[in-house]
Design an enzyme around this catalytic site. Structure first.
Site, PDB file in Angstrom:
ATOM      1  N   GLY A 205       0.825  -1.203   0.000  1.00 47.75           N
ATOM      2  CA  GLY A 205       0.000   0.000   0.000  1.00 47.75           C
ATOM      3  C   GLY A 205       0.856   1.249   0.000  1.00 47.75           C
ATOM      4  O   GLY A 205       2.087   1.187   0.145  1.00 47.75           O
ATOM      5  N   PRO A 207       2.604   4.856   1.210  1.00 53.19           N
ATOM      6  CA  PRO A 207       3.219   5.231   2.495  1.00 53.19           C
ATOM      7  C   PRO A 207       2.191   5.885   3.417  1.00 53.19           C
ATOM      8  O   PRO A 207       1.338   6.654   2.977  1.00 53.19           O
ATOM      9  CB  PRO A 207       4.315   6.228   2.092  1.00 53.19           C
ATOM     10  CG  PRO A 207       4.575   5.961   0.647  1.00 53.19           C
ATOM     11  CD  PRO A 207       3.281   5.494   0.071  1.00 53.19           C
ATOM     12  N   GLY A 208       2.279   5.580   4.697  1.00 50.53           N
ATOM     13  CA  GLY A 208       1.434   6.227   5.690  1.00 50.53           C
ATOM     14  C   GLY A 208       0.078   5.604   5.897  1.00 50.53           C
ATOM     15  O   GLY A 208      -0.750   6.169   6.622  1.00 50.53           O
ATOM     16  N   THR A 209      -0.182   4.447   5.282  1.00 51.99           N
ATOM     17  CA  THR A 209      -1.509   3.834   5.420  1.00 51.99           C
ATOM     18  C   THR A 209      -1.596   2.878   6.606  1.00 51.99           C
ATOM     19  O   THR A 209      -2.678   2.363   6.881  1.00 51.99           O
ATOM     20  CB  THR A 209      -1.886   3.080   4.129  1.00 51.99           C
ATOM     21  OG1 THR A 209      -0.817   2.207   3.760  1.00 51.99           O
ATOM     22  CG2 THR A 209      -2.152   4.057   3.000  1.00 51.99           C
ATOM     23  N   GLY A 210      -0.489   2.612   7.286  1.00 54.65           N
ATOM     24  CA  GLY A 210      -0.559   1.821   8.512  1.00 54.65           C
ATOM     25  C   GLY A 210      -0.063   0.402   8.392  1.00 54.65           C
ATOM     26  O   GLY A 210      -0.461  -0.452   9.186  1.00 54.65           O
ATOM     27  N   LYS A 211       0.833   0.106   7.452  1.00 51.01           N
ATOM     28  CA  LYS A 211       1.339  -1.266   7.302  1.00 51.01           C
ATOM     29  C   LYS A 211       2.166  -1.677   8.530  1.00 51.01           C
ATOM     30  O   LYS A 211       1.963  -2.742   9.097  1.00 51.01           O
ATOM     31  CB  LYS A 211       2.183  -1.364   6.021  1.00 51.01           C
ATOM     32  CG  LYS A 211       1.406  -1.079   4.745  1.00 51.01           C
ATOM     33  CD  LYS A 211       2.262  -1.248   3.524  1.00 51.01           C
ATOM     34  CE  LYS A 211       3.364  -0.217   3.429  1.00 51.01           C
ATOM     35  NZ  LYS A 211       2.836   1.167   3.278  1.00 51.01           N
ATOM     36  N   HIS A 426      -9.283  35.018  -9.771  1.00 52.46           N
ATOM     37  CA  HIS A 426      -8.807  33.687 -10.143  1.00 52.46           C
ATOM     38  C   HIS A 426      -9.534  32.613  -9.329  1.00 52.46           C
ATOM     39  O   HIS A 426     -10.079  31.652  -9.898  1.00 52.46           O
ATOM     40  CB  HIS A 426      -7.297  33.608  -9.902  1.00 52.46           C
ATOM     41  CG  HIS A 426      -6.679  32.294 -10.289  1.00 52.46           C
ATOM     42  ND1 HIS A 426      -5.962  32.114 -11.450  1.00 52.46           N
ATOM     43  CD2 HIS A 426      -6.682  31.082  -9.678  1.00 52.46           C
ATOM     44  CE1 HIS A 426      -5.553  30.860 -11.540  1.00 52.46           C
ATOM     45  NE2 HIS A 426      -5.977  30.209 -10.458  1.00 52.46           N
ATOM     46  N   GLU A 427      -9.544  32.759  -8.005  1.00 47.85           N
ATOM     47  CA  GLU A 427     -10.186  31.753  -7.154  1.00 47.85           C
ATOM     48  C   GLU A 427     -11.700  31.746  -7.334  1.00 47.85           C
ATOM     49  O   GLU A 427     -12.333  30.682  -7.293  1.00 47.85           O
ATOM     50  CB  GLU A 427      -9.818  31.992  -5.682  1.00 47.85           C
ATOM     51  CG  GLU A 427      -8.328  31.900  -5.372  1.00 47.85           C
ATOM     52  CD  GLU A 427      -7.735  30.567  -5.771  1.00 47.85           C
ATOM     53  OE1 GLU A 427      -8.462  29.551  -5.775  1.00 47.85           O
ATOM     54  OE2 GLU A 427      -6.530  30.536  -6.096  1.00 47.85           O
ATOM     55  N   HIS A 430     -12.512  29.659 -10.377  1.00 48.39           N
ATOM     56  CA  HIS A 430     -12.546  28.227 -10.080  1.00 48.39           C
ATOM     57  C   HIS A 430     -13.883  27.836  -9.450  1.00 48.39           C
ATOM     58  O   HIS A 430     -14.550  26.883  -9.884  1.00 48.39           O
ATOM     59  CB  HIS A 430     -11.416  27.863  -9.106  1.00 48.39           C
ATOM     60  CG  HIS A 430     -10.067  27.765  -9.727  1.00 48.39           C
ATOM     61  ND1 HIS A 430      -9.798  27.010 -10.839  1.00 48.39           N
ATOM     62  CD2 HIS A 430      -8.885  28.343  -9.369  1.00 48.39           C
ATOM     63  CE1 HIS A 430      -8.518  27.112 -11.147  1.00 48.39           C
ATOM     64  NE2 HIS A 430      -7.942  27.916 -10.275  1.00 48.39           N
TER      65      HIS A 430
END
Length: 603
Positions: A205, A207-211, A426-427, A430
Site C-alpha cells: 500500500g 506510504p502512511g496507510t498503517g502497514k 482567479h479563485e 474556479h
C-alpha cells in the site's frame, strides 16, 4: 540549524602518521636508548685521572680525534679530545690502563629485539584494533563485531503497546491478521478441517496507510514471540553477511516456533534479479537465502512471515509466489468511513470539543492517509494550545487540514492591490465554474490568504460521499474547473499571470490520462498507450507507443484542454455579474465559506 561535521580522514592517513612516528623513534630514540651515557672531560682532567690510577680502559680513536676511557667502578664512558702528547702511551702503560678498546654498544639482544620489532608491531596492532572497532561501531552499532548475527528485535507475549482496537480504517487487513493471531492461539480449530495458515503475508500500500502499525498490532495481540527487522538491516558491506543474518534469524525463529517474523520494507532485499553479471552479489545471495528459508527442502513449521512494502511491482516473482507469500493484503488509502474512524481513534489522545463533526472533517480530508490524519489531529491540538484553549474545536481541525494541504498562513506576505484583485478573480473563477457544472463537487471554502506552500489562494471542494468511479463528463468538468482561474483572469484583466501553473499541470495530467489510460478517445478506443510505474509512490507513467502515436496523443490532449478552457470562459461570460460580485466580496473578506458563496450565487 544543521550541524556541520568535519570530513572523516581515510584509514591510510592514520597509518602514515604511525609510520612516521616509528621512523623518528628508530632514528632518534633508538640510538639514545641503546647507547650508554658519554661524559666529556678536558684533556688535563684525563691526564690527572691516569696519573691517579682511576682510568680502567682506554681507546685512542685517531680518525675521530678523540680518546674514550672508563673509570674504575663507573659504568659511564668518558670522552676527551686528542692533544699532540708523545708521552701519552707511556703514561697509560705506567698506570696499567688496558688498551683492548671501549665497548660503546652495551644493549642486550633482548632489548634490541624488543625495541626494533616487538614495539612497532604492538603499536600497529593497537592502532588497527582501535580503527576497526571505530569503523564497525559506525557501521552497525555496539554489536557490529558479531558478524552474521541477526539483530532483529524480539517481542515476547506483549501486553502493552498497539492493539487492533488502535488501528482503524483497514477492516479487511485487520481481519486477515486477526485470523493469523487466532490460528496461533488455537491451531486445533484449523487443523481439524485440514487447513494450514499461509507461510507469508505481504502488506502492500501507499506510504502512511498503517502497514507497520498493523504489524505492531499483531505483536500486541499475539501471545507468541514476534521478530521485527527491516529489510535494509540485511544489507552488509561484507559479502555473505546478509545471507548469514537470514540464516540466524530463521534459526532463532524455529527455536521459538510458533512465532511471527516481520520484515519491514522487504523490497530492500527482494528486488527482481536481472540476471546480469557484475550486479550486487551480496543482495542476490541474501535474497536466495531468504527464498530457501521460506520454502526450501527444510520445512518452516510454525513460522509465519509478515512483510511490508510500497513497491510490490519491484519484488522478485520467486519471492511473491504462493508457498512463500501466499496472501497479499492491500492496505489502501481509507475511504470516508475509514477516515472518520481514524480521526476518532487519534482524537482519543487529545481533548476535543463535544460538538466536533468528524464526518465533515473526514470529507474535507479526502485522499488523506492514516499518517496524515494523525498529523491533522496533532496540528489541531497544537493550534488550540497556541490560542490558549484547553481543547481542540471544529475550527482547529478544519484549519489543520489546510495546514497539511497548503501550509501555514504567511503573515508577512503582502500582496499589492492589483495582485490581490487578480487572485480574488482567479479563485472565484474556479469556484464559479465548479458550481455552475452539475457534476462538480460543492465548494467548501475560498481564500486568498497566501500559504507557506507558495499558493496565493485556493478553492476547496468537498465530495458529499465516497466516489470510486468518474465518468468522462465528470473528468471534463474537473478540467474545466481547473481552467476557470485562468479564464477569469483573461476575461477581466485581458492578460494571464503565473498563478495558474499548478492548474495547468493538473489539467494536462488529467487530460493525458483520459487519452492514454482511460480509453476516452474516439481515435484510440480502448488501447492502453501509457503504463503506470510505482503505483503507490506517485504513480509516474511512461508512454508505450510509437513517436507518431505520441505526437497524436499530444494533439488530442491539447484539444481536450482547449475545449474545456473555452467552456469555462463561456460559463464566466454568461455569469459575469456574479463573478464581479463574488470577487468583490472575497476581496473584502479574504476568506469565505461555501455557504456564503452559494448564498450570493443564488440571490
Amino acid at each position: 540549524m544543521n550541524e556541520v561535521k568535519s570530513p572523516k580522514k581515510p584509514l591510510i592517513y592514520y597509518y602514515c602518521i604511525v609510520l612516521i612516528v616509528l621512523m623518528l623513534f628508530n632514528l632518534l630514540a633508538m640510538p639514545w636508548l641503546s647507547q650508554r651515557r658519554i661524559v666529556e672531560v678536558d684533556y688535563g682532567s684525563f691526564v690527572s685521572m691516569v696519573e691517579d690510577g682511576e682510568v680502567k680502559q682506554a681507546e685512542i680513536q685517531e680518525q675521530e680525534n678523540r680518546i674514550l676511557f672508563t673509570k674504575e667502578g663507573d659504568n659511564r664512558i668518558y670522552k676527551t679530545a686528542m692533544v699532540g702528547d708523545d708521552r701519552l702511551p707511556d703514561r697509560l702503560l705506567d698506570a696499567g690502563v688496558v688498551f683492548n678498546g671501549v665497548e660503546i654498544e652495551q644493549t642486550s639482544p633482548f632489548l634490541t629485539v624488543l625495541l626494533s620489532w616487538v614495539l612497532p608491531i604492538v603499536i600497529f596492532v593497537a592502532i588497527g584494533q582501535y580503527m576497526s572497532r571505530k569503523l564497525m561501531k559506525s557501521a552497525g552499532g555496539p554489536n557490529a563485531m558479531m558478524f552474521g548475527k541477526s539483530n532483529a528485535k524480539i517481542y515476547v507475549k506483549s501486553s502493552e503497546g498497539i492493539k487492533f482496537s488502535d488501528v482503524a480504517g483497514e477492516d479487511e487487513a485487520k481481519d486477515n491478521l486477526k485470523e493469523i493471531v487466532e490460528y496461533l492461539h488455537n491451531p486445533k480449530k484449523y487443523q481439524e478441517i485440514g487447513a494450514s495458515m499461509p507461510k507469508g503475508i505481504l502488506l502492500v500500500g501507499p506510504p502512511g496507510t498503517g502497514k507497520t502499525m498493523l504489524a505492531k498490532a499483531v505483536a500486541g495481540e499475539a501471545n507468541v514471540p514476534f521478530f521485527s527487522i527491516s529489510g535494509s538491516e540485511f544489507v552488509e558491506m561484507f559479502v555473505g553477511m546478509g545471507a548469514s543474518k537470514v540464516r540466524d534469524l530463521f534459526k532463532q525463529a524455529k527455536e521459538k516456533a510458533p512465532c511471527i517474523v516481520f520484515i519491514d520494507e522487504i523490497d530492500a532485499i527482494g528486488k527482481k534479479r536481472d540476471g546480469q553479471f557484475g550486479g550486487n552479489d551480496e543482495r542476490e545471495q541474501t535474497l536466495n537465502q531468504l527464498l530457501t528459508e521460506m520454502d526450501g527442502f527444510e520445512g518452516n513449521t510454525g513460522v509465519i512471515i509478515l512483510a511490508a512494502t510500497n513497491r510490490p511491482e519491484s519484488l522478485d516473482p520467486a519471492l511473491t509466489r504462493p508457498g512463500r507469500f501466499d496472501r497479499r493484503v492491500p492496505v489502501e488509502l481509507p475511504d470516508l468511513k475509514g477516515r472518520e474512524e481514524i480521526l476518532k481513534v487519534h482524537a482519543r489522545k487529545i481533548k476535543v470539543a463535544d460538538d466536533v463533526d468528524f464526518n465533515k472533517v473526514a470529507r474535507m480530508a479526502s485522499g488523506a492517509s492514516g499518517a496524515e490524519l494523525a498529523n491533522i489531529v496533532n496540528e489541531a491540538a497544537l493550534r488550540a494550545v497556541r490560542d490558549g484553549r484547553s481543547f481542540a474545536t471544529q475550527a482547529d481541525l478544519e484549519e489543520s487540514i489546510e495546514v497539511v494541504i497548503a501550509g501555514y498562513q504567511k503573515k508577512n506576505a503582502i500582496l499589492t492591490d492589483q495582485e490581490k484583485w487578480i487572485v480574488a478573480y482567479h479563485e472565484t473563477g474556479h469556484a464559479l465554474v465548479a458550481a455552475l457544472q452539475t457534476h462538480s463537487a460543492p465548494v467548501q471554502k475560498i481564500t486568498i490568504i497566501p500559504r507557506t506552500s507558495g499558493a496565493l489562494g485556493y478553492t476547496m471542494q468537498v465530495e458529499e460521499g465516497n466516489h470510486y468511479l468518474m465518468s468522462q463528463e465528470e473528468l471534463e468538468n474537473k478540467i474545466a474547473t481547473l481552467t476557470g482561474g485562468r479564464a477569469a483572469e483573461e476575461l477581466i484583466f485581458h492578460s494571464a499571470s503565473t498563478g495558474a501553473s499548478n492548474d495547468i499541470e493538473q489539467a494536462t495530467k488529467l487530460a493525458r490520462a483520459m487519452i492514454t489510460r482511460y480509453g476516452m478517445s474516439d481515435d484510440f478506443d480502448m488501447v492502453a498507450l501509457e503504463t503506470v510505474n510505482n503505483q503507490y509512490l506517485g504513480g509516474d507513467t511512461s508512454l508505450a507507443c510509437s513517436a507518431e502515436t505520441a505526437a497524436e496523443v499530444d494533439r488530442q490532449v491539447v484539444e481536450v484542454v482547449k475545449r474545456q478552457h473555452a467552456k469555462a470562459t463561456k460559463l464566466l461570460e454568461d455569469n459575469q455579474e456574479k463573478l464581479h460580485e463574488l470577487s468583490k466580496y472575497l476581496y473584502e473578506k479574504e476568506t469565505i465559506t461555501g455557504d456564503e458563496f452559494m448564498k450570493i450565487l443564488n440571490r
